[in-house]
Design an enzyme around this catalytic site. Structure first.
Site, short mmCIF file in Angstrom:
data_model
loop_
_atom_site.label_atom_id
_atom_site.label_comp_id
_atom_site.label_asym_id
_atom_site.label_seq_id
_atom_site.Cartn_x
_atom_site.Cartn_y
_atom_site.Cartn_z
N GLU A 27 8.26 -1.94 7.88
CA GLU A 27 7.16 -1.38 8.69
C GLU A 27 6.98 -2.13 10.00
O GLU A 27 7.58 -3.18 10.24
CB GLU A 27 5.87 -1.42 7.89
CG GLU A 27 5.46 -2.83 7.50
CD GLU A 27 3.96 -3.01 7.46
OE1 GLU A 27 3.31 -2.76 8.51
OE2 GLU A 27 3.45 -3.41 6.40
N LYS A 167 -2.95 -7.83 -0.28
CA LYS A 167 -3.29 -9.05 0.46
C LYS A 167 -4.48 -9.75 -0.22
O LYS A 167 -5.38 -9.11 -0.74
CB LYS A 167 -3.59 -8.71 1.92
CG LYS A 167 -2.27 -8.49 2.69
CD LYS A 167 -2.50 -8.25 4.15
CE LYS A 167 -2.85 -6.82 4.41
NZ LYS A 167 -1.69 -5.90 4.40
N1 PSU Z 1 1.73 -7.02 5.33
C1 PSU Z 1 1.62 -8.15 6.10
N2 PSU Z 1 0.89 -8.05 7.24
C2 PSU Z 1 0.27 -6.88 7.62
C3 PSU Z 1 0.39 -5.72 6.80
C4 PSU Z 1 1.14 -5.84 5.66
O1 PSU Z 1 2.16 -9.20 5.76
O2 PSU Z 1 -0.40 -6.85 8.68
C5 PSU Z 1 -0.29 -4.41 7.22
C6 PSU Z 1 0.36 -3.18 6.57
O3 PSU Z 1 0.77 -2.30 7.60
C7 PSU Z 1 -0.73 -2.55 5.73
C8 PSU Z 1 -1.93 -2.89 6.55
O4 PSU Z 1 -0.56 -1.17 5.55
O5 PSU Z 1 -1.68 -4.28 6.85
C9 PSU Z 1 -3.24 -2.64 5.79
O6 PSU Z 1 -4.24 -2.27 6.68
P1 PSU Z 1 -5.60 -1.61 6.15
O7 PSU Z 1 -6.16 -2.65 5.22
O8 PSU Z 1 -6.46 -1.40 7.37
O9 PSU Z 1 -5.22 -0.35 5.45
#
Ligand code: PSU
Ligand code: MN
Length: 312
Positions: A27, A167
């Site tokens: 991604e 996360k």
């Molecule tokens: N993994 C990482 N760093 C990131 C992300 C994933 O190590 O920044 C990103 C991914 O693109 C994931 C997003 O979909 O964080 C989640 O964002 P939100 O919580 O707003 O859905």
């Protein structure tokens, strides 16, 4: 149906897919919003190399001028990674159309990347950590209802996502409950506990533990063969050399989340804000752990894609 003029597949990726060779999607939001420049460029190319060393072809996904790009050139990487903060949109299912209509660069999240991967027939996608149920999403005096689009994407799009779990800034137990409700298998590679993103262990029981990648591939294959049109989460704990202690992760997350609340950060800005703030709090140690786990997930994704391609 995705219109052909909205898609640009790199020749190497298109060839591999046509031949049934293993491909791994990567991604771009972690490049544009998740990590500081220039570490973000390094991690993007290290991830591609890790996929190649495992015997698969990498396909980094992003959006430019309304088209989904599957596989980026070196110049495109640099343009995306070096773009001034705020000039690249972060696009998930709900914001892909808005990003396309606006033109320019947009970085795809887990959900955005899964959509593109599935559209071209890529079955494996490696990232850092998936989004999930944010802390305070469902409780407290004013629940935010902030639940990442990643979770519903996993429920509807059959792509295996290799990550270091949700996360650690999130409510991990509720994220697992949500995935269970929505029919998404969650496997942990080689451990009986969920990883905790920057830390190897969370104290939270793994829904299912698999001893090795071949066992994970059997579950992914069965999920597809049974016609269960959902994704699979394969959680791979961060490499021990760069992982942070779990008690420390609990502390820095509590501090970061409290500060985000005080600062009034909400919506899609929350995750990037917390990652950047925690990088400051840890003096860069969280960034090192994040880089190590992203690259290792790319390696594991490559091996999984090889296993799946061989099984067919
Ligand atoms: N993994 C990482 N760093 C990131 C992300 C994933 O190590 O920044 C990103 C991914 O693109 C994931 C997003 O979909 O964080 C989640 O964002 P939100 O919580 O707003 O859905
Ligand atoms: Mn959100």
């Amino acid at each position: 149906m995705l219109q052909p003029d909205r898609l640009v597949v790199a020749p190497e990726v298109a060839d591999a897919l046509a031949d049934g060779r293993p491909v791994v999607a990567l991604e771009s939001t972690l490049i544009s919003h998740g990590l500081p420049y220039p570490q973000n460029v390094e991690v993007a190319s290290a991830s591609e190399q890790a996929v190649r060393r495992s015997g698969a072809v990498p396909a980094t996904v992003a959006m430019r001028d309304g088209r989904l790009l599957v596989g980026l050139t070196a110049d495109e990487f640099e343009a995306l990674a070096a773009a001034p903060a705020g000039s690249v949109r972060k696009v998930s299912r709900h914001s892909l159309a808005e990003g396309a209509a606006a033109g320019g660069w947009a970085a795809t999240t887990v959900s955005g990347t899964m959509i593109a991967a599935h559209a071209v027939g890529i079955r494996v996608f490696s990232t850092g950590g998936i989004g999930g149920v944010h802390r305070g999403a469902l409780d407290g005096p004013s629940p935010s209802f902030d639940i990442s689009a990643d979770l519903d994407e996993l429920a509807r799009t059959p792509v295996a996502v290799v990550c270091a779990g949700p996360k650690a800034i999130l409510d991990v137990p509720r994220t697992l409950e949500y995935l269970e409700t929505r029919g998404v298998p969650v496997l942990v590679l080689g451990e009986d506990e969920m990883p905790f993103f920057w830390a190897r262990r969370s104290g939270i029981r793994a829904p299912l533990s698999v001893p090795d990648i071949a066992a994970a591939a059997r579950v992914v294959e069965a999920q597809a063969a049974l016609g269960l049109d959902a994704g699979v989460v394969l959680a791979n704990p961060a490499p021990a050399a760069d992982a942070l202690p779990d008690a420390y992760v609990r502390e820095i997350v509590a501090q970061g989340v409290a500060e985000a609340e005080t600062a009034g950060v909400h919506g899609p800005a929350t995750t990037p804000w917390l990652l950047a703030r925690i990088a400051e709090i840890t003096g860069g140690a969280s960034v090192r752990a994040n880089i190590a786990l992203i690259v290792d997930n790319a390696r594991v994704g490559g091996l999984l894609a090889v296993e799946l391609a061989t099984a067919r």
